[in-house]
Write a protein that holds these residues in place. Structure first.
Motif, PDB file in Angstrom:
ATOM      1  N   PRO A 155      26.692  20.733  29.362  1.00 53.35           N
ATOM      2  CA  PRO A 155      27.935  20.094  28.528  1.00 53.35           C
ATOM      3  C   PRO A 155      29.226  20.283  29.243  1.00 53.35           C
ATOM      4  CG  PRO A 155      26.585  20.829  26.816  1.00 53.35           C
ATOM      5  CD  PRO A 155      26.221  21.530  28.242  1.00 53.35           C
ATOM      6  N   GLY A 156      30.222  19.134  29.704  1.00 49.57           N
ATOM      7  CA  GLY A 156      31.365  19.450  30.239  1.00 49.57           C
ATOM      8  C   GLY A 156      31.364  19.299  31.670  1.00 49.57           C
ATOM      9  N   ARG A 157      30.050  19.276  32.237  1.00 49.39           N
ATOM     10  CA  ARG A 157      29.833  18.897  33.627  1.00 49.39           C
ATOM     11  C   ARG A 157      29.773  17.546  34.087  1.00 49.39           C
ATOM     12  NH1 ARG A 157      32.040  23.183  36.021  1.00 49.39           N
ATOM     13  NH2 ARG A 157      30.573  23.266  37.625  1.00 49.39           N
ATOM     14  N   LEU A 158      29.268  17.333  35.266  1.00 48.42           N
ATOM     15  CA  LEU A 158      29.208  15.929  35.848  1.00 48.42           C
ATOM     16  C   LEU A 158      27.888  15.496  35.815  1.00 48.42           C
ATOM     17  CD1 LEU A 158      31.420  16.382  38.878  1.00 48.42           C
ATOM     18  CD2 LEU A 158      32.146  15.487  36.520  1.00 48.42           C
ATOM     19  N   LEU A 159      27.540  14.161  35.680  1.00 47.41           N
ATOM     20  CA  LEU A 159      26.463  13.420  35.658  1.00 47.41           C
ATOM     21  C   LEU A 159      26.332  12.327  36.568  1.00 47.41           C
ATOM     22  CD1 LEU A 159      23.557  13.044  34.478  1.00 47.41           C
ATOM     23  CD2 LEU A 159      24.667  11.506  32.940  1.00 47.41           C
ATOM     24  N   PHE A 160      25.611  12.561  37.666  1.00 52.87           N
ATOM     25  CA  PHE A 160      25.347  11.508  38.846  1.00 52.87           C
ATOM     26  C   PHE A 160      24.319  10.777  38.283  1.00 52.87           C
ATOM     27  CE2 PHE A 160      27.606  14.890  40.612  1.00 52.87           C
ATOM     28  CZ  PHE A 160      28.585  14.209  41.454  1.00 52.87           C
ATOM     29  N   VAL A 161      24.306   9.428  38.286  1.00 58.52           N
ATOM     30  CA  VAL A 161      23.303   8.270  38.033  1.00 58.52           C
ATOM     31  C   VAL A 161      22.995   7.519  39.202  1.00 58.52           C
ATOM     32  CG1 VAL A 161      22.785   6.365  36.389  1.00 58.52           C
ATOM     33  CG2 VAL A 161      24.128   8.279  35.695  1.00 58.52           C
ATOM     34  N   GLY A 162      21.887   7.362  39.777  1.00 58.51           N
ATOM     35  CA  GLY A 162      21.404   6.787  40.833  1.00 58.51           C
ATOM     36  C   GLY A 162      20.784   5.371  40.180  1.00 58.51           C
ATOM     37  N   LEU A 163      20.078   4.613  41.059  1.00 55.36           N
ATOM     38  CA  LEU A 163      19.534   3.238  40.764  1.00 55.36           C
ATOM     39  C   LEU A 163      18.023   3.589  39.952  1.00 55.36           C
ATOM     40  CD1 LEU A 163      20.643   0.407  40.719  1.00 55.36           C
ATOM     41  CD2 LEU A 163      19.243   0.169  42.860  1.00 55.36           C
ATOM     42  N   ASN A 164      17.226   3.817  40.967  1.00 53.66           N
ATOM     43  CA  ASN A 164      15.865   4.299  40.516  1.00 53.66           C
ATOM     44  C   ASN A 164      15.240   5.057  41.755  1.00 53.66           C
ATOM     45  OD1 ASN A 164      15.577   1.813  42.007  1.00 53.66           O
ATOM     46  ND2 ASN A 164      13.852   1.803  41.381  1.00 53.66           N
TER      47      ASN A 164
END
Length: 200
Positions: free
Chosen positions: A42-51
């Motif tokens: 919680p409170g950190r970064l989330l990186f989201v790719g495509l697939n």
């Protein structure tokens, strides 16, 4: 040494194996090898790719293709990851620092072969993950994933996405893989400053 087994509270039917972050999910009624979510603290970064790409699934680690390796090098340049990070296992280094990574769509395909319908179907599950994980911010690796979540074309080439939040978390877009060098430098500086702002 095998990577510790992980479970995702937001993905059903998980049959994990000790092969990196490779797991088997049931997608559309069929077992599919893919990559497990690596949730942030919680409170950190989330990186989201495509697939996931097939090469990444085979390796059991995120972003193992040519463009993927460029993504990890950019995180090193932005000082999100240490300079000596092993790019073949960079997702482990990311998690060790409290950040996380996932994909909008869990069905592996070759580069940019995911369908629009498949990506749209991933929006609801991603929203639920963000609500559970509570990252400081969501950073999209690719514009197509961000536009699928926004439900519209985005004028921003990189940076904070105006008028877009997931579970009340601000959303950002990394510069595209073929962006001009000055755009990449400015975009990575923004990500560097964002990471510095959330440090305790």
């Amino acid at each position: 040494m095998p990577t510790p087994r992980r479970t995702s509270p937001t993905l059903p039917n998980v049959d994990e194996r000790d092969e990196g972050h490779r797991i088997t999910l049931v997608i559309d009624g069929l077992p599919v090898e893919t990559l497990a979510d690596l949730p942030p603290e919680p409170g950190r970064l989330l990186f989201v790719g495509l697939n996931p790409s097939p090469v990444s699934v085979e390796a059991g680690h995120y972003h193992r293709g040519r463009l993927g390796q460029s993504f990890w090098r950019r995180l090193v340049e932005a000082r999100i990851l240490p300079a000596d990070t092993d790019l073949g296992r960079a997702d482990d280094a990311l998690v060790a620092l409290g950040h996380g990574i996932t994909d909008l769509l869990k069905l592996p395909t070759a580069r940019d072969m995911a369908t629009d319908a498949g990506l749209r179907a991933g929006v609801g599950p991603l929203f639920r993950k963000v609500a559970i994980w509570r990252p400081a911010a969501v950073i999209f690796v690719y514009k197509r994933a961000a536009e699928s979540c926004a439900g519209r074309s985005l004028p921003e080439p990189w940076g904070r996405i105006d008028g877009m939040a997931l579970a009340a978390r601000p959303c950002f877009l990394m510069p595209g893989p073929y962006a001009p060098r000055d755009e990449v430098a400015a975009g990575l500086n923004l990500i560097r400053n964002l990471a510095a702002a959330i440090e305790p």
